[in-house]
Design a protein around this motif. Structure first.
Motif, PDB file in Angstrom:
ATOM      1  N   GLY A  22      11.399  -0.547 -13.738  1.00 34.73           N
ATOM      2  CA  GLY A  22      12.485  -0.760 -14.683  1.00 34.73           C
ATOM      3  C   GLY A  22      13.855  -0.851 -14.060  1.00 34.73           C
ATOM      4  N   ASN A  23      13.984  -0.568 -12.752  1.00 37.74           N
ATOM      5  CA  ASN A  23      15.304  -0.739 -12.142  1.00 37.74           C
ATOM      6  C   ASN A  23      15.219  -1.699 -10.957  1.00 37.74           C
ATOM      7  OD1 ASN A  23      14.340   0.744  -9.944  1.00 37.74           O
ATOM      8  ND2 ASN A  23      16.069   2.149  -9.898  1.00 37.74           N
ATOM      9  N   GLY A  24      16.363  -2.011 -10.380  1.00 34.43           N
ATOM     10  CA  GLY A  24      16.405  -2.942  -9.257  1.00 34.43           C
ATOM     11  C   GLY A  24      17.769  -2.945  -8.615  1.00 34.43           C
ATOM     12  N   VAL A  25      17.913  -3.769  -7.573  1.00 33.65           N
ATOM     13  CA  VAL A  25      19.143  -3.820  -6.787  1.00 33.65           C
ATOM     14  C   VAL A  25      19.430  -5.268  -6.393  1.00 33.65           C
ATOM     15  CG1 VAL A  25      20.275  -3.091  -4.644  1.00 33.65           C
ATOM     16  CG2 VAL A  25      18.789  -1.499  -5.861  1.00 33.65           C
ATOM     17  N   HIS A  26      20.693  -5.650  -6.437  1.00 35.81           N
ATOM     18  CA  HIS A  26      21.112  -6.947  -5.911  1.00 35.81           C
ATOM     19  C   HIS A  26      21.444  -6.793  -4.433  1.00 35.81           C
ATOM     20  CE1 HIS A  26      23.023 -10.733  -5.219  1.00 35.81           C
ATOM     21  NE2 HIS A  26      24.198 -10.172  -4.985  1.00 35.81           N
ATOM     22  N   VAL A  27      20.866  -7.669  -3.596  1.00 34.85           N
ATOM     23  CA  VAL A  27      21.087  -7.640  -2.150  1.00 34.85           C
ATOM     24  C   VAL A  27      21.744  -8.957  -1.724  1.00 34.85           C
ATOM     25  CG1 VAL A  27      20.007  -7.425   0.123  1.00 34.85           C
ATOM     26  CG2 VAL A  27      19.061  -6.165  -1.829  1.00 34.85           C
ATOM     27  N   PRO A  28      23.004  -8.926  -1.258  1.00 36.46           N
ATOM     28  CA  PRO A  28      23.666 -10.165  -0.809  1.00 36.46           C
ATOM     29  C   PRO A  28      23.036 -10.734   0.465  1.00 36.46           C
ATOM     30  CG  PRO A  28      25.275  -8.453  -1.356  1.00 36.46           C
ATOM     31  CD  PRO A  28      23.931  -7.787  -1.306  1.00 36.46           C
ATOM     32  N   VAL A  29      23.342 -11.994   0.751  1.00 36.31           N
ATOM     33  CA  VAL A  29      22.852 -12.666   1.956  1.00 36.31           C
ATOM     34  C   VAL A  29      23.222 -11.866   3.202  1.00 36.31           C
ATOM     35  CG1 VAL A  29      23.038 -14.755   3.376  1.00 36.31           C
ATOM     36  CG2 VAL A  29      23.032 -14.933   0.881  1.00 36.31           C
ATOM     37  N   ASN A  30      22.260 -11.747   4.110  1.00 36.89           N
ATOM     38  CA  ASN A  30      22.469 -11.146   5.438  1.00 36.89           C
ATOM     39  C   ASN A  30      22.759  -9.651   5.412  1.00 36.89           C
ATOM     40  OD1 ASN A  30      23.870 -13.792   7.608  1.00 36.89           O
ATOM     41  ND2 ASN A  30      21.843 -13.492   6.754  1.00 36.89           N
ATOM     42  N   CYS A  31      22.567  -8.968   4.288  1.00 35.20           N
ATOM     43  CA  CYS A  31      22.710  -7.515   4.292  1.00 35.20           C
ATOM     44  C   CYS A  31      21.453  -6.899   4.920  1.00 35.20           C
ATOM     45  CB  CYS A  31      22.889  -6.967   2.876  1.00 35.20           C
ATOM     46  SG  CYS A  31      24.565  -7.056   2.264  1.00 35.20           S
ATOM     47  N   PRO A  32      21.569  -6.218   6.050  1.00 37.66           N
ATOM     48  CA  PRO A  32      20.382  -5.620   6.664  1.00 37.66           C
ATOM     49  C   PRO A  32      19.782  -4.553   5.753  1.00 37.66           C
ATOM     50  CG  PRO A  32      22.224  -5.692   8.208  1.00 37.66           C
ATOM     51  CD  PRO A  32      22.784  -5.995   6.855  1.00 37.66           C
ATOM     52  N   HIS A  33      18.448  -4.499   5.748  1.00 42.70           N
ATOM     53  CA  HIS A  33      17.788  -3.490   4.922  1.00 42.70           C
ATOM     54  C   HIS A  33      16.360  -3.278   5.380  1.00 42.70           C
ATOM     55  CE1 HIS A  33      17.040  -7.407   2.980  1.00 42.70           C
ATOM     56  NE2 HIS A  33      15.926  -6.889   2.474  1.00 42.70           N
ATOM     57  N   TRP A  34      15.815  -2.112   4.996  1.00 39.36           N
ATOM     58  CA  TRP A  34      14.395  -1.843   5.144  1.00 39.36           C
ATOM     59  C   TRP A  34      13.965  -0.949   3.989  1.00 39.36           C
ATOM     60  CZ3 TRP A  34      12.192   3.067   6.471  1.00 39.36           C
ATOM     61  CH2 TRP A  34      13.108   4.056   6.851  1.00 39.36           C
ATOM     62  N   LEU A  35      12.655  -0.862   3.747  1.00 39.23           N
ATOM     63  CA  LEU A  35      12.145  -0.122   2.591  1.00 39.23           C
ATOM     64  C   LEU A  35      11.009   0.809   2.991  1.00 39.23           C
ATOM     65  CD1 LEU A  35      12.597  -3.404   1.595  1.00 39.23           C
ATOM     66  CD2 LEU A  35      12.520  -2.190  -0.585  1.00 39.23           C
ATOM     67  N   GLN A  36      10.963   1.941   2.332  1.00 41.44           N
ATOM     68  CA  GLN A  36       9.875   2.908   2.527  1.00 41.44           C
ATOM     69  C   GLN A  36       9.170   3.138   1.199  1.00 41.44           C
ATOM     70  OE1 GLN A  36       8.665   4.672   5.441  1.00 41.44           O
ATOM     71  NE2 GLN A  36       7.066   4.829   3.878  1.00 41.44           N
ATOM     72  N   ASN A  37       7.905   2.728   1.131  1.00 45.43           N
ATOM     73  CA  ASN A  37       7.141   2.900  -0.100  1.00 45.43           C
ATOM     74  C   ASN A  37       6.776   4.364  -0.299  1.00 45.43           C
ATOM     75  OD1 ASN A  37       5.951   1.923  -2.410  1.00 45.43           O
ATOM     76  ND2 ASN A  37       4.004   1.463  -1.440  1.00 45.43           N
ATOM     77  N   SER A  62       0.830  -1.207   0.000  1.00 49.51           N
ATOM     78  CA  SER A  62       0.000   0.000   0.000  1.00 49.51           C
ATOM     79  C   SER A  62       0.868   1.262   0.000  1.00 49.51           C
ATOM     80  CB  SER A  62      -0.906   0.023   1.230  1.00 49.51           C
ATOM     81  OG  SER A  62      -1.899  -0.968   1.171  1.00 49.51           O
ATOM     82  N   PRO A  63       0.293   2.400  -0.394  1.00 49.68           N
ATOM     83  CA  PRO A  63       1.051   3.662  -0.370  1.00 49.68           C
ATOM     84  C   PRO A  63       1.626   3.966   1.010  1.00 49.68           C
ATOM     85  CG  PRO A  63      -0.985   3.938  -1.601  1.00 49.68           C
ATOM     86  CD  PRO A  63      -1.053   2.578  -0.979  1.00 49.68           C
ATOM     87  N   LYS A  64       2.862   4.460   1.002  1.00 49.21           N
ATOM     88  CA  LYS A  64       3.591   4.942   2.184  1.00 49.21           C
ATOM     89  C   LYS A  64       3.906   3.850   3.206  1.00 49.21           C
ATOM     90  CE  LYS A  64       1.767   9.640   1.806  1.00 49.21           C
ATOM     91  NZ  LYS A  64       1.075  10.755   2.492  1.00 49.21           N
ATOM     92  N   ARG A  65       3.676   2.614   2.865  1.00 45.71           N
ATOM     93  CA  ARG A  65       3.893   1.525   3.810  1.00 45.71           C
ATOM     94  C   ARG A  65       5.402   1.254   3.962  1.00 45.71           C
ATOM     95  NH1 ARG A  65       1.746  -3.316   6.280  1.00 45.71           N
ATOM     96  NH2 ARG A  65       3.639  -4.011   7.331  1.00 45.71           N
ATOM     97  N   THR A  66       5.818   0.928   5.173  1.00 48.71           N
ATOM     98  CA  THR A  66       7.200   0.589   5.494  1.00 48.71           C
ATOM     99  C   THR A  66       7.367  -0.923   5.561  1.00 48.71           C
ATOM    100  OG1 THR A  66       7.537   2.626   6.744  1.00 48.71           O
ATOM    101  CG2 THR A  66       9.016   0.796   7.246  1.00 48.71           C
ATOM    102  N   THR A  67       8.462  -1.425   4.999  1.00 49.64           N
ATOM    103  CA  THR A  67       8.864  -2.815   5.193  1.00 49.64           C
ATOM    104  C   THR A  67       9.945  -2.831   6.265  1.00 49.64           C
ATOM    105  OG1 THR A  67       8.423  -3.344   2.880  1.00 49.64           O
ATOM    106  CG2 THR A  67       9.815  -4.869   4.102  1.00 49.64           C
ATOM    107  N   THR A  68       9.723  -3.564   7.334  1.00 48.01           N
ATOM    108  CA  THR A  68      10.580  -3.469   8.504  1.00 48.01           C
ATOM    109  C   THR A  68      12.017  -3.927   8.238  1.00 48.01           C
ATOM    110  OG1 THR A  68       9.868  -5.653   9.245  1.00 48.01           O
ATOM    111  CG2 THR A  68       8.652  -3.771  10.082  1.00 48.01           C
ATOM    112  N   TYR A  69      12.910  -3.449   9.070  1.00 44.12           N
ATOM    113  CA  TYR A  69      14.330  -3.789   9.026  1.00 44.12           C
ATOM    114  C   TYR A  69      14.503  -5.283   9.250  1.00 44.12           C
ATOM    115  CZ  TYR A  69      19.202  -3.767  10.806  1.00 44.12           C
ATOM    116  OH  TYR A  69      20.530  -4.008  11.034  1.00 44.12           O
ATOM    117  N   HIS A  70      15.322  -5.935   8.381  1.00 49.18           N
ATOM    118  CA  HIS A  70      15.506  -7.380   8.495  1.00 49.18           C
ATOM    119  C   HIS A  70      16.730  -7.821   7.699  1.00 49.18           C
ATOM    120  CE1 HIS A  70      13.308  -6.879   4.720  1.00 49.18           C
ATOM    121  NE2 HIS A  70      13.765  -8.060   4.349  1.00 49.18           N
TER     122      HIS A  70
END
Length: 304
Positions: free
Chosen positions: A218-233, A148-156
């Motif tokens: 049209g774009n993207g990112v490679h994320v290696p194993v165990n790299c901490p990340h979170w996302l903000q929509n 959904s709009p403005k939704r956060t994906t938690t740090y993991h």
């Protein structure tokens, strides 16, 4: 989408190549460092919301555990176990603009409409990485995220390395260095591999150490194993495809598991990579102990 129309839709939509990038970049950085990629999947019909609604209905009927969903105003440091799941996922999908929801379609390739998409995406990635990658892989799949709009994906952190490909909408990915032992500490990685998927803890005072990637169709990112990340929509509905590879990396995982139990005994163990001899000994000890426990449980079940 009626399942009988899926092949026609696919035939009309498939480009000659879906994922772009320099093979040298893939080979040098795969599962070592993050890097950006581009793709041609943004207009694919299987990622339109009506088709994703159909996928949700089929998944709930045949593979309900492969559809994760939650709802609410989530902060980066919140744990998945603390999110709200007391709602109808189909109703939330129908009202995605306002439902503040997040959906994960796990192993989407198990749905026949998405199988060929998975095969082509995985084949292209393997081609660019080169080498004997198949011998290292335990599991591979595709996951679709709908947000959904403005939704956060938690740090993991994840057990898999993945390629996050943005299909619809925009979002920001905040990605941390997995070698920075404040982000995350050894203890959290050990707990993650051993007993707790929610072990990593977000530290807002260290947010400035993150790399920021702006994801757009049209774009993207490679994320290696165990790299901490979170996302903000962004202020938009987001659809994201993740192409995942989980390695046969039992030795490294078993070292973390052994260290977890050593720490519980009051020992401060060395992290993986400092001593090959100690690493092998710990991995072998944990593997042997696990095999003994499994054999004992099996004997008990048999009444032996």
């Amino acid at each position: 989408m009626n399942m009988s129309t899926a092949p026609e839709l696919l035939e009309a939509a498939l480009p000659d190549r879906w994922i772009d990038g320099e093979s040298s970049v893939f080979r040098e950085n795969f599962d070592r460092k993050s890097f950006e990629v581009s793709h041609h999947l943004a207009s694919h019909p299987l990622f339109q919301l009506p088709q994703l609604m159909d996928l949700a209905e089929r998944t709930l009927k045949t593979r309900p555990l492969d559809l994760y969903y939650d709802m609410g105003d989530v902060a980066p440091g919140q744990k998945w176990k603390d999110t709200n799941r007391n709602f109808s996922p189909l109703d939330a999908l129908r009202q995605l603009e306002d439902s503040d929801a997040w959906f994960i379609f796990r192993s989407a390739q198990k749905d026949p409409a998405y199988t060929e998409l998975y095969r082509q995406a995985m084949a292209e990635i393997k081609e660019m990485i080169g080498g004997d990658l198949n011998s290292r892989i335990m599991r591979e799949d595709i996951i679709i995220f709908v947000t959904s709009p403005k939704r956060t994906t938690t740090y993991h952190i994840d057990r898999e390395c993945n390629f996050i490909l943005q299909i619809h909408g925009e979002k920001e990915l905040y990605l941390f260095d997995r070698e920075d032992r404040q982000i995350p500490p050894e203890e959290e990685i050990e707990r993650f591999w051993t007993i707790d998927n929610n072990a990593p803890n977000y530290r807002p005072e260290l947010q400035n150490r993150a790399l920021t990637y702006r994801l757009a169709p049209g774009n993207g990112v490679h994320v290696p194993v165990n790299c901490p990340h979170w996302l903000q929509n962004g202020d938009n509905i987001s659809v994201t495809l993740s192409v995942n590879v989980q390695f046969i990396d039992s030795i490294r995982a078993d070292i973390y598991r052994a260290n977890h139990y050593l720490r519980r005994l009051g020992i401060n163990p060395n992290p993986p990579g400092q001593s090959a001899v100690r690493d092998r000994a710990k991995a072998m000890a944990y593997s042997t102990a696990s095999a003994v426990r499994r054999a004992a449980r099996s004997a008990l079940k048999r009444g032996g």
